[in-house]
Design an enzyme around this catalytic site. Structure first.
Site, short mmCIF file in Angstrom:
data_model
loop_
_atom_site.label_atom_id
_atom_site.label_comp_id
_atom_site.label_asym_id
_atom_site.label_seq_id
_atom_site.Cartn_x
_atom_site.Cartn_y
_atom_site.Cartn_z
N LYS A 128 -0.80 -4.23 -3.42
CA LYS A 128 -2.08 -3.65 -3.01
C LYS A 128 -2.17 -2.24 -3.56
O LYS A 128 -1.56 -1.31 -3.04
CB LYS A 128 -2.17 -3.64 -1.48
N SER B 63 0.80 -1.22 0.00
CA SER B 63 0.00 0.00 0.00
C SER B 63 0.83 1.27 0.00
O SER B 63 1.55 1.54 -0.93
CB SER B 63 -0.96 -0.02 1.19
#
Length: 471
Positions: free
Chosen positions: A410, A385
């Site tokens: 992600k 992320s």
């Protein structure tokens, strides 16, 4: 009243087991709804930052009480109708309406209908989702628990592992991601001259600022006597931060036409520093390398990393190692600002893609970098992320080499919305791509080296990268 969590969040990994001192509602704002069974969802949330696993960032929402631009020094007798409109909206905050169990489910349905981006399984379409609403209206829901179960099943039918329901207890834990330490979220609003002013986009209900008298929609004028005119929301959030239980004085103008007031607020910053750093000697002690470990992107990450880098520079570090292994995300805005510390003015940090043109965003660095020395970024399969945003930004702009394992992959953007009963839904509303236009989600980022290289190899690799960029 409809309340929205005005931050972005995704949850590829379990929520942290952090228990705040008391349940809080994070970054809420208020819009009016009709008194009929059907709820009117507010205009779509505009994303000004990206998110990843547990990544929260500042967001903006074109709500009527906040989005209308107005001059920085607007006289109080100007736009009386607008001032009255603000007062009417404030009254909804004071007297929230009740909602039925069916209404809670329909509220969640409306959020998905307006914002959800199907990123791969193609289970969502306007027609199939409308049939879900018809099923809701045809169902009698007897308890709040059953309403929550219906929302869970409804979201699960989308086939998106990141779009999910949050119980009131889970939702309250997100207070740890308060960027300011006093429980407010700030929004940059342009005035008619193109200058920037800051408004309070949301408040943690019963949080420090709310209790002290700060109101939603207030314009922030100064922090501890420092004029904040022209400063970004992130800069002012940093000014508001400080040691837990210390005080900060915030000067605000209430609403668009109200009085100016200086309010003393006691900080309640629950985040702990995620930064560890040390100076290492290599090449028989002739060269110094600054090692920085960043465990997560919380409210202190950017400020503490900046301090660590400056200290290491002062101690003689001529190159740096940024360790992002097992860093699964955090505040995405902190990740973006950290990436900017290494990039030249005008270089791209990350790009966003969404259902609508409003989600097409190219985020760039605005200033010169803090450091220009060679950087090694350590990554592994748990680098996710916000960490992938930083890693890809430095890699694609030839500022660092990546060493280790392919990252988690992600790359979706989520927003968190609060429902009327204190529960919430996390909804995928977009995705991000790297400066070199690579889709991170499901792919991850391949490192340049699997084993730690010699620094001469790092220098050669970065030089080659620059030559390729220059064509």
């Amino acid at each position: 009243m409809m309340r929205v969590l005005l931050c972005n969040c995704s949850a590829s990994l379990p929520l942290p087991t952090v228990t705040p001192s008391k349940p809080q509602t994070l970054f809420t704002t208020t819009t009016t709804t009709t008194t009929s069974t059907t709820l009117n969802w507010p205009q779509k949330t505009l994303i000004s930052a990206l998110t990843g696993a547990l990544s929260l960032g500042l967001a903006v929402s074109p709500l009527s009480s906040l989005a209308l631009p107005s001059p920085l020094n607007q006289p109080q007798n100007h736009s009386t109708e607008y001032c009255r409109q603000e007062e009417r909206e404030d009254s909804f905050d004071a007297a929230p309406e009740s909602i039925t169990d069916e209404g809670i489910v329909e509220e969640a349905w409306e959020i998905v209908n307006d914002s959800f981006l199907d990123t791969g399984r193609h289970r969502w379409s306007p027609d199939t989702w409308l049939r879900k609403k018809e099923d809701i209206l045809a169902t009698s829901i007897q308890t709040r628990s059953k309403a929550h179960d219906m929302i869970r099943r409804m979201l699960a039918s989308l086939g998106d592992p990141y779009t999910r329901f949050l119980s009131p207890a889970e939702f309250s834990k997100m207070g740890r991601y308060d960027m300011t330490g006093i429980g407010i979220n700030l929004r940059e609003v342009p005035d008619e001259n193109g200058a920037v002013k800051l408004k309070v986009l949301g408040l943690i209900l019963d949080g420090p600022a709310h209790t002290a008298g700060v109101r939603q929609g207030d314009e922030v004028l100064a922090v501890n006597g420092v004029d904040v005119k022209g400063k970004s929301a992130f800069e002012v959030s940093s000014l508001l931060q400080g040691p837990n239980e210390t005080f900060v004085t915030v000067q605000v103008k209430h609403g668009n036409c109200g009085p100016v007031q200086s309010i003393e607020v006691q900080r309640q910053l629950v985040a702990r520093t995620p930064v560890l750093y040390r100076l290492e000697q290599i090449e028989n002690g002739a060269t110094f390398v600054g090692y920085v470990r960043l465990k997560e992107f919380n409210a202190l990450a950017r400020k503490d990393l900046f301090t660590a880098m400056k200290r290491l520079q002062d101690l003689g570090a001529s190159s740096f190692i940024l360790d992002l292994r097992d860093n699964r995300g955090g505040l995405v805005q902190a990740g973006i600002e950290i990436a900017k510390l290494f990039l030249n003015e005008g270089e791209t940090v990350i790009q966003t893609v969404g259902r609508d043109a409003q989600y097409q965003t190219n985020i760039i660095a605005e200033t010169a970098p803090l450091v220009t020395a060679p950087v090694i970024v350590l990554v592994n399969k748990n680098t996710a992320s916000a960490s992938e945003i930083v890693a890809s930004a430095l890699h694609d702009n030839c500022r660092a080499v990546l060493v280790g394992e392919r990252t988690f992959g992600k790359g979706l953007i989520q927003s968190v919305f609060e429902l009327h009963d204190g529960s919430g839904v996390i909804v995928t509303i977009g995705k991000y791509v790297t400066p070199n236009h690579m889709d991170i989600n499901g792919n991850g980022i391949e490192p340049d080296f699997q084993k730690f290289p010699a620094w001469i190899e790092v220098t050669k690799h970065l030089s080659k990268c620059h030559r390729l960029q220059e064509g």
